[in-house]
Design an enzyme around this catalytic site. Sequence first.
Site, short mmCIF file in Angstrom:
data_model
loop_
_atom_site.label_atom_id
_atom_site.label_comp_id
_atom_site.label_asym_id
_atom_site.label_seq_id
_atom_site.Cartn_x
_atom_site.Cartn_y
_atom_site.Cartn_z
N HIS A 1 26.19 76.89 59.62
CA HIS A 1 25.37 77.55 58.60
C HIS A 1 26.23 78.32 57.63
O HIS A 1 27.38 78.66 57.90
CB HIS A 1 24.37 78.51 59.27
CG HIS A 1 25.02 79.68 59.97
ND1 HIS A 1 25.63 79.57 61.20
CD2 HIS A 1 25.19 80.97 59.58
CE1 HIS A 1 26.14 80.75 61.54
NE2 HIS A 1 25.89 81.62 60.58
N ASP B 1 25.70 82.02 55.70
CA ASP B 1 24.86 83.16 56.03
C ASP B 1 23.72 83.36 55.04
O ASP B 1 23.93 83.41 53.80
CB ASP B 1 25.71 84.45 56.10
CG ASP B 1 26.63 84.45 57.32
OD1 ASP B 1 26.31 83.78 58.32
OD2 ASP B 1 27.67 85.14 57.26
N HIS C 1 29.97 78.06 58.80
CA HIS C 1 30.67 78.40 60.04
C HIS C 1 29.78 78.15 61.24
O HIS C 1 28.56 77.98 61.11
CB HIS C 1 31.20 79.84 60.00
CG HIS C 1 30.14 80.86 59.71
ND1 HIS C 1 29.68 81.10 58.43
CD2 HIS C 1 29.46 81.70 60.51
CE1 HIS C 1 28.76 82.04 58.47
NE2 HIS C 1 28.60 82.43 59.72
N ARG D 1 29.31 92.48 61.80
CA ARG D 1 29.48 91.86 60.48
C ARG D 1 28.95 92.78 59.39
O ARG D 1 27.95 93.47 59.58
CB ARG D 1 28.69 90.55 60.48
CG ARG D 1 28.84 89.72 59.23
CD ARG D 1 27.94 88.49 59.31
NE ARG D 1 26.60 88.80 58.83
CZ ARG D 1 25.55 87.98 58.91
NH1 ARG D 1 25.67 86.80 59.47
NH2 ARG D 1 24.38 88.34 58.44
#
Length: 339
Positions: free
Chosen positions: A123, A125, A284, A299
């Site tokens: 995906h 983000d 990623h 994150r």
Amino acid sequence: MTTAPTAPTSPTAPASPAEPTTADATAPTALRLTPVAGRIGALVHDIRLGGDLPAGTVAALEAALYEHKVLFFRGQQHLDDAGQEAFARLLGQPVGHPTVPSADGRYIFELDATKGVRANNWHTDVTFVPSYPKASILRSLEVPPAGGSTVWANTAAAYRDLPAPLKTLAESLRAVHTNDYDYAARLALRPELADNAEVARLFRDVFVSTAFRTEHPVVRVHPVTGEKTLLLGAFAQRVQGVSGDDSKALIDLFQRYVERLENTVRWDWQVGDVAIWDNRATQHYAVADYGDEPRLVRRITLDGDLPVGVDGAPSRLLEPADPPRVPGLVPAEELEAAN
Ligand SMILES: O=C(O)CCC(=O)C(=O)O
Ligand SMILES: [Fe+2]
């Protein structure tokens, strides 16, 4: 070993590239970089991340990020949530998740494997909203004894790999991205987690508390580098104007180019590592091969911009009809000022 980018040479250029001149402290400083794979990823040496980095270093990091798509840093254990945010602010405006509350009441998004949160699908983000984040900064707090790597793919290289007729086809397509999908099937969660009521609740009541549908071009022109990138990944549900099975076949066809191993880099985490990725040119996948061992990462994402296709047509929100004031729909600076 490569160094990039170097400060422009001039008679007044400093003898040591690590020392920017006072005349132009914002000129990029040389960084010591080691490529980690052939087409994506570089390890940055000799740097202590924080909110106090000189402007020249920040400019060099940005340039390196656009070139290598993912930057890795070892030994950043000194960073706490506040330090991660202070560093993030040098690169952009931190932005919250559109539906998931932050872990620190500010911008930290936590992925705690012991709570069933695992991103083991390909995906980019937050692509279910129009102006999804431009970059993500991930810090490792706990690593399993083995496994738990993350893999990134270069979506500009994937586009370049396409044969000419497929480039033309991809450029003509628009895809609908949504956060409302069958997570048990798509996340490939372990069966015991898929049946876990707490994980199910987290997904239904939090992650999909608002269902978003956004139409994006399948080929996004990167606003900084001008590169054409494939914009797909796990949130891409179907191709506009194409029926179910054919939609899936088309998405799979292009997604395969992203996932080609030649276009990827795999990172084996140590505690204190930081990774930054250009979320406009990568996908990623966090490999979930570590059983019940703990794994914890935090994150911060940076506010993005509205994608455009090769024809200049922007992305657009399809649902909900009455858009909430959330990141990706309202500029993060505006949301921050309102708080
Ligand atoms: O757990 C990871 O390594 C990456 C998780 C992820 O998808 C993210 O932080 O955006
Ligand atoms: Fe992610």
